[in-house]
Motif scaffolding. Structure first.
Motif, PDB file in Angstrom:
ATOM      1  N   PHE A 399       0.844  -1.193   0.000  1.00 40.23           N
ATOM      2  CA  PHE A 399       0.000   0.000   0.000  1.00 40.23           C
ATOM      3  C   PHE A 399       0.879   1.243   0.000  1.00 40.23           C
ATOM      4  CE2 PHE A 399       0.724  -0.934   4.466  1.00 40.23           C
ATOM      5  CZ  PHE A 399       0.834   0.303   5.099  1.00 40.23           C
ATOM      6  N   SER A 400       0.357   2.312  -0.562  1.00 39.74           N
ATOM      7  CA  SER A 400       1.092   3.576  -0.617  1.00 39.74           C
ATOM      8  C   SER A 400       0.108   4.734  -0.559  1.00 39.74           C
ATOM      9  CB  SER A 400       1.934   3.659  -1.894  1.00 39.74           C
ATOM     10  OG  SER A 400       1.115   3.519  -3.044  1.00 39.74           O
ATOM     11  N   ASN A 401       0.561   5.830   0.038  1.00 36.53           N
ATOM     12  CA  ASN A 401      -0.244   7.044   0.083  1.00 36.53           C
ATOM     13  C   ASN A 401      -0.050   7.827  -1.210  1.00 36.53           C
ATOM     14  OD1 ASN A 401      -1.377   6.692   2.652  1.00 36.53           O
ATOM     15  ND2 ASN A 401       0.458   7.506   3.645  1.00 36.53           N
ATOM     16  N   ILE A 402      -1.143   8.192  -1.852  1.00 31.60           N
ATOM     17  CA  ILE A 402      -1.119   8.900  -3.124  1.00 31.60           C
ATOM     18  C   ILE A 402      -1.657  10.315  -2.931  1.00 31.60           C
ATOM     19  CG2 ILE A 402      -1.918   8.907  -5.510  1.00 31.60           C
ATOM     20  CD1 ILE A 402      -0.156   6.506  -4.853  1.00 31.60           C
ATOM     21  N   ASP A 403      -0.872  11.297  -3.341  1.00 33.28           N
ATOM     22  CA  ASP A 403      -1.294  12.703  -3.304  1.00 33.28           C
ATOM     23  C   ASP A 403      -0.856  13.309  -4.624  1.00 33.28           C
ATOM     24  OD1 ASP A 403      -2.065  15.253  -2.750  1.00 33.28           O
ATOM     25  OD2 ASP A 403      -0.959  15.431  -0.867  1.00 33.28           O
ATOM     26  N   TYR A 404      -1.794  13.433  -5.556  1.00 28.55           N
ATOM     27  CA  TYR A 404      -1.424  13.718  -6.941  1.00 28.55           C
ATOM     28  C   TYR A 404      -2.511  14.535  -7.613  1.00 28.55           C
ATOM     29  CZ  TYR A 404      -0.452  12.644 -11.902  1.00 28.55           C
ATOM     30  OH  TYR A 404      -0.203  12.720 -13.248  1.00 28.55           O
ATOM     31  N   THR A 405      -2.094  15.578  -8.312  1.00 31.46           N
ATOM     32  CA  THR A 405      -3.028  16.374  -9.095  1.00 31.46           C
ATOM     33  C   THR A 405      -2.564  16.375 -10.542  1.00 31.46           C
ATOM     34  OG1 THR A 405      -3.479  17.817  -7.202  1.00 31.46           O
ATOM     35  CG2 THR A 405      -4.146  18.610  -9.379  1.00 31.46           C
ATOM     36  N   PRO A 406      -3.236  15.652 -11.425  1.00 34.68           N
ATOM     37  CA  PRO A 406      -2.831  15.631 -12.837  1.00 34.68           C
ATOM     38  C   PRO A 406      -3.158  16.961 -13.510  1.00 34.68           C
ATOM     39  CG  PRO A 406      -4.867  14.415 -12.528  1.00 34.68           C
ATOM     40  CD  PRO A 406      -4.392  14.787 -11.154  1.00 34.68           C
ATOM     41  N   LEU A 407      -2.530  17.233 -14.641  1.00 32.97           N
ATOM     42  CA  LEU A 407      -2.821  18.452 -15.391  1.00 32.97           C
ATOM     43  C   LEU A 407      -4.301  18.484 -15.771  1.00 32.97           C
ATOM     44  CD1 LEU A 407       0.298  18.600 -17.741  1.00 32.97           C
ATOM     45  CD2 LEU A 407      -0.149  19.991 -15.699  1.00 32.97           C
ATOM     46  N   ASN A 408      -4.931  19.601 -15.458  1.00 34.18           N
ATOM     47  CA  ASN A 408      -6.356  19.788 -15.792  1.00 34.18           C
ATOM     48  C   ASN A 408      -7.239  18.699 -15.174  1.00 34.18           C
ATOM     49  OD1 ASN A 408      -5.684  22.023 -17.450  1.00 34.18           O
ATOM     50  ND2 ASN A 408      -5.151  20.603 -19.115  1.00 34.18           N
ATOM     51  N   GLY A 409      -6.803  18.169 -14.014  1.00 31.94           N
ATOM     52  CA  GLY A 409      -7.588  17.123 -13.368  1.00 31.94           C
ATOM     53  C   GLY A 409      -7.824  17.428 -11.903  1.00 31.94           C
ATOM     54  N   GLU A 410      -8.606  16.584 -11.254  1.00 31.00           N
ATOM     55  CA  GLU A 410      -8.886  16.746  -9.837  1.00 31.00           C
ATOM     56  C   GLU A 410      -7.821  16.062  -9.001  1.00 31.00           C
ATOM     57  OE1 GLU A 410     -12.754  15.421  -8.844  1.00 31.00           O
ATOM     58  OE2 GLU A 410     -13.790  16.768 -10.230  1.00 31.00           O
ATOM     59  N   ARG A 411      -7.584  16.601  -7.830  1.00 31.00           N
ATOM     60  CA  ARG A 411      -6.567  16.068  -6.929  1.00 31.00           C
ATOM     61  C   ARG A 411      -6.948  14.672  -6.448  1.00 31.00           C
ATOM     62  NH1 ARG A 411      -4.745  18.795  -1.146  1.00 31.00           N
ATOM     63  NH2 ARG A 411      -2.928  17.431  -0.747  1.00 31.00           N
ATOM     64  N   GLU A 412      -5.990  13.770  -6.498  1.00 32.54           N
ATOM     65  CA  GLU A 412      -6.169  12.409  -5.981  1.00 32.54           C
ATOM     66  C   GLU A 412      -5.432  12.307  -4.653  1.00 32.54           C
ATOM     67  OE1 GLU A 412      -7.581   9.556  -7.095  1.00 32.54           O
ATOM     68  OE2 GLU A 412      -8.430  10.328  -8.957  1.00 32.54           O
ATOM     69  N   LYS A 413      -6.147  11.981  -3.605  1.00 34.85           N
ATOM     70  CA  LYS A 413      -5.528  11.808  -2.291  1.00 34.85           C
ATOM     71  C   LYS A 413      -6.169  10.613  -1.605  1.00 34.85           C
ATOM     72  CE  LYS A 413      -3.925  14.302   1.795  1.00 34.85           C
ATOM     73  NZ  LYS A 413      -3.886  15.599   2.518  1.00 34.85           N
ATOM     74  N   HIS A 414      -5.434   9.521  -1.554  1.00 36.84           N
ATOM     75  CA  HIS A 414      -5.964   8.285  -0.985  1.00 36.84           C
ATOM     76  C   HIS A 414      -4.814   7.333  -0.695  1.00 36.84           C
ATOM     77  CE1 HIS A 414      -5.831   7.676  -5.417  1.00 36.84           C
ATOM     78  NE2 HIS A 414      -5.265   6.529  -5.055  1.00 36.84           N
ATOM     79  N   THR A 415      -5.114   6.237  -0.054  1.00 42.36           N
ATOM     80  CA  THR A 415      -4.159   5.139   0.101  1.00 42.36           C
ATOM     81  C   THR A 415      -4.528   4.060  -0.901  1.00 42.36           C
ATOM     82  OG1 THR A 415      -3.690   5.561   2.437  1.00 42.36           O
ATOM     83  CG2 THR A 415      -3.299   3.329   1.635  1.00 42.36           C
ATOM     84  N   LEU A 416      -3.586   3.691  -1.741  1.00 41.24           N
ATOM     85  CA  LEU A 416      -3.820   2.669  -2.755  1.00 41.24           C
ATOM     86  C   LEU A 416      -3.284   1.330  -2.259  1.00 41.24           C
ATOM     87  CD1 LEU A 416      -4.760   1.926  -5.638  1.00 41.24           C
ATOM     88  CD2 LEU A 416      -2.401   2.384  -6.390  1.00 41.24           C
ATOM     89  N   VAL A 417      -4.171   0.353  -2.146  1.00 45.01           N
ATOM     90  CA  VAL A 417      -3.785  -1.006  -1.751  1.00 45.01           C
ATOM     91  C   VAL A 417      -3.758  -1.865  -3.007  1.00 45.01           C
ATOM     92  CG1 VAL A 417      -4.333  -2.998  -0.304  1.00 45.01           C
ATOM     93  CG2 VAL A 417      -4.888  -0.692   0.493  1.00 45.01           C
ATOM     94  N   ARG A 418      -2.656  -2.583  -3.204  1.00 50.24           N
ATOM     95  CA  ARG A 418      -2.540  -3.475  -4.361  1.00 50.24           C
ATOM     96  C   ARG A 418      -2.226  -4.897  -3.897  1.00 50.24           C
ATOM     97  NH1 ARG A 418       1.571  -0.460  -8.402  1.00 50.24           N
ATOM     98  NH2 ARG A 418       2.737  -0.176  -6.464  1.00 50.24           N
ATOM     99  N   VAL A 419      -2.921  -5.838  -4.492  1.00 48.43           N
ATOM    100  CA  VAL A 419      -2.735  -7.255  -4.184  1.00 48.43           C
ATOM    101  C   VAL A 419      -2.032  -7.897  -5.383  1.00 48.43           C
ATOM    102  CG1 VAL A 419      -3.852  -9.422  -3.567  1.00 48.43           C
ATOM    103  CG2 VAL A 419      -4.832  -7.252  -2.790  1.00 48.43           C
ATOM    104  N   TRP A 420      -0.868  -8.480  -5.143  1.00 50.84           N
ATOM    105  CA  TRP A 420      -0.035  -9.039  -6.192  1.00 50.84           C
ATOM    106  C   TRP A 420      -0.089 -10.559  -6.197  1.00 50.84           C
ATOM    107  CZ3 TRP A 420       2.638  -5.431  -9.192  1.00 50.84           C
ATOM    108  CH2 TRP A 420       2.682  -4.132  -8.691  1.00 50.84           C
ATOM    109  N   GLU A 421      -0.034 -11.137  -7.386  1.00 52.90           N
ATOM    110  CA  GLU A 421       0.038 -12.588  -7.546  1.00 52.90           C
ATOM    111  C   GLU A 421       1.119 -12.903  -8.563  1.00 52.90           C
ATOM    112  OE1 GLU A 421      -3.811 -13.864  -8.738  1.00 52.90           O
ATOM    113  OE2 GLU A 421      -4.659 -13.776  -6.705  1.00 52.90           O
ATOM    114  N   ALA A 422       1.760 -14.057  -8.401  1.00 50.38           N
ATOM    115  CA  ALA A 422       2.770 -14.486  -9.366  1.00 50.38           C
ATOM    116  C   ALA A 422       2.091 -14.899 -10.666  1.00 50.38           C
ATOM    117  CB  ALA A 422       3.574 -15.657  -8.790  1.00 50.38           C
ATOM    118  N   VAL A 423       2.696 -14.499 -11.783  1.00 49.20           N
ATOM    119  CA  VAL A 423       2.160 -14.845 -13.101  1.00 49.20           C
ATOM    120  C   VAL A 423       2.461 -16.306 -13.390  1.00 49.20           C
ATOM    121  CG1 VAL A 423       2.328 -14.382 -15.561  1.00 49.20           C
ATOM    122  CG2 VAL A 423       2.404 -12.491 -13.923  1.00 49.20           C
TER     123      VAL A 423
END
Length: 423
Positions: A399-423
């Motif tokens: 998981f990581s904290n995301i604080d990001y405002t893309p060009l001409n976009g709305e601010r993203e502020k959240h914690t992103l949780v990712r679940v990984w599996e082996a291919v």
């Protein structure tokens, strides 16, 4: 009977993370069972890990796989409130400490399905909320949940546990409580049991008391002592799939730390490994070939096991160190050394050793000497990706904290949780 009237109250310890404000650490104050006591002051230890330098392979010699998605894929992801802290010790679910936008409660607890990313809030406030307590830490399995509540103004803490059925949390039971003489308890949850460590403050009035690993079945208020050790333990308890790893002082040597694996169901010690004198691990865990551990410093002794980084014996095809005599098996094994500065205990996702260093999580295959670095999402804070998983499984959680405002976009502020599996 009041929730606080149980007869099996014990005192416990813990260094802890607090997610609501993104604070990394907060220094707060401070029955029966299958018990091992280690109060021998003699520093004579006969069976100490000794690994020659030529028996250790280094991550510096590994080959980078440029495209991580060819070996590890994101199976599920979920956006959670900014500042969420996630802990996963199984392939099925993770416990989440969720910050709120109010002062009371500061945090809530949710359980996250690793299969579909669904989140259910199971504890909306501390059981002791009316007394000024807040939830500070949590661990869970599909069978139950254990958490710490604290009133930092009064210097008090409590450990509670409850059975868990799906997303339905049962009645909370108080299993431990303490004050400033004891450190905050570190937690683990494996199968049907809650675990926590009791450690006195080193300069406090209980400094001469032993450190202890405690256990309680989910749904029971009866706490039992599984292991005790003179002096503080080096690491928090580590949850494997069916075990707990602790690092007490060695049986015959207060200057030696002993990695110790206990069967979660029986409480019995099933493997031990004594590190050279005065070597203190930052973290200790368990993988396919036995113990893993890390150092955040460099020693001028110890042969092949003395440098900063993470160490694990290599599980070669057809081999299994588990159950062998530790002093023989670990000394004769080939080892792998991940040389980057360790930040948290490692985990295993299939054949991949998952290790976090600085701000990124890497997957390493020690048998093929290949590695990947998991990509960071746009807007990830300087703290980067955090490895949430422990033990061995078919999934790994970051998981990581995301604080990001893309060009001409709305601010993203959240914690992103990712679940990984082996291919």
């Amino acid at each position: 009977m009041s929730l606080w009237d149980g007869k099996d109250i014990t005192l416990t310890r813990r260094h802890f993370l607090y997610g609501a404000a993104g604070v990394a650490a907060l220094a707060l104050l401070g029955g029966g069972g299958y018990v091992y006591d280690h109060f021998i002051a003699d520093d004579e230890v006969s069976e100490v890990l000794a690994v020659p330098e030529d028996a250790v392979l280094s991550s510096d010699d590994c080959t980078l796989i440029d495209d991580p998605s060819t070996v590890l894929r994101v199976a599920t992801q979920r956006k959670l409130p900014f500042g969420t802290i996630v802990h996963a010790s199984s392939d099925e679910m993770a416990a989440c400490l969720l910050p709120t936008e109010s002062a009371s409660p500061l945090t809530q607890v949710g359980v996250l399905s690793l299969a579909d990313g669904s989140l259910t809030t199971v504890l909306k406030e501390a059981v002791g909320a009316s007394e000024g307590f807040q939830v500070f830490d949590v661990r869970a399995t599909t069978a139950g949940m254990v958490w710490v509540e604290a009133n930092i103004l009064k210097g008090l803490w409590r450990v509670l546990a409850a059975p868990l059925t799906g997303a339905d949390l049962g009645a909370p039971v108080l299993v431990a409580q303490g004050d400033g003489a004891w450190q905050m308890p570190t937690l683990a949850a494996v199968g049907g049991y809650a675990f926590w460590q009791e450690m006195p403050q080193e300069e406090g009035p209980m400094a001469d008391e032993p450190s202890r690993l405690m256990r309680a079945p989910f749904g029971s208020g009866t706490a039992e002592k599984l292991y005790s050790s003179k002096g503080t333990m080096a690491t928090a308890p580590y949850a494997g799939r069916d075990c707990v790893v602790i690092t007490p002082r060695a049986e015959r040597g207060k200057s030696y730390h002993q990695l110790t694996r206990l069967d979660a169901a029986t409480g019995q010690t099933t493997d031990t490994l004594v590190l050279p004198m005065s070597m203190k691990p930052l973290d200790a865990g368990w993988g396919p070939a036995g113990f893993t551990f890390s150092f955040d410093g460099i020693y001028n002794y110890g042969g092949g096991i003395r440098n900063l980084g993470t160490y694990t014996p290599i599980a070669l095809p057809g081999s299994d160190l588990t159950g062998l005599d530790a002093a023989v098996a670990y000394d004769s094994a080939q080892w792998f050394h991940f040389t980057r500065t360790p930040v948290s205990a490692p985990a295993w996702c299939g054949r991949w050793l998952m290790v976090r260093s600085t701000n990124a999580v890497c997957g390493v295959d020690p048998t093929t000497m290949e590695y990947v670095q998991l990509s960071l999402e746009n807007g990830a804070t300087d703290y980067g990706d955090v490895l949430a998983s422990t033990g061995s499984g078919s999934r790994a959680v970051t998981f990581s904290n995301i604080d990001y405002t893309p060009l001409n976009g709305e601010r993203e502020k959240h914690t992103l949780v990712r679940v990984w599996e082996a291919v």
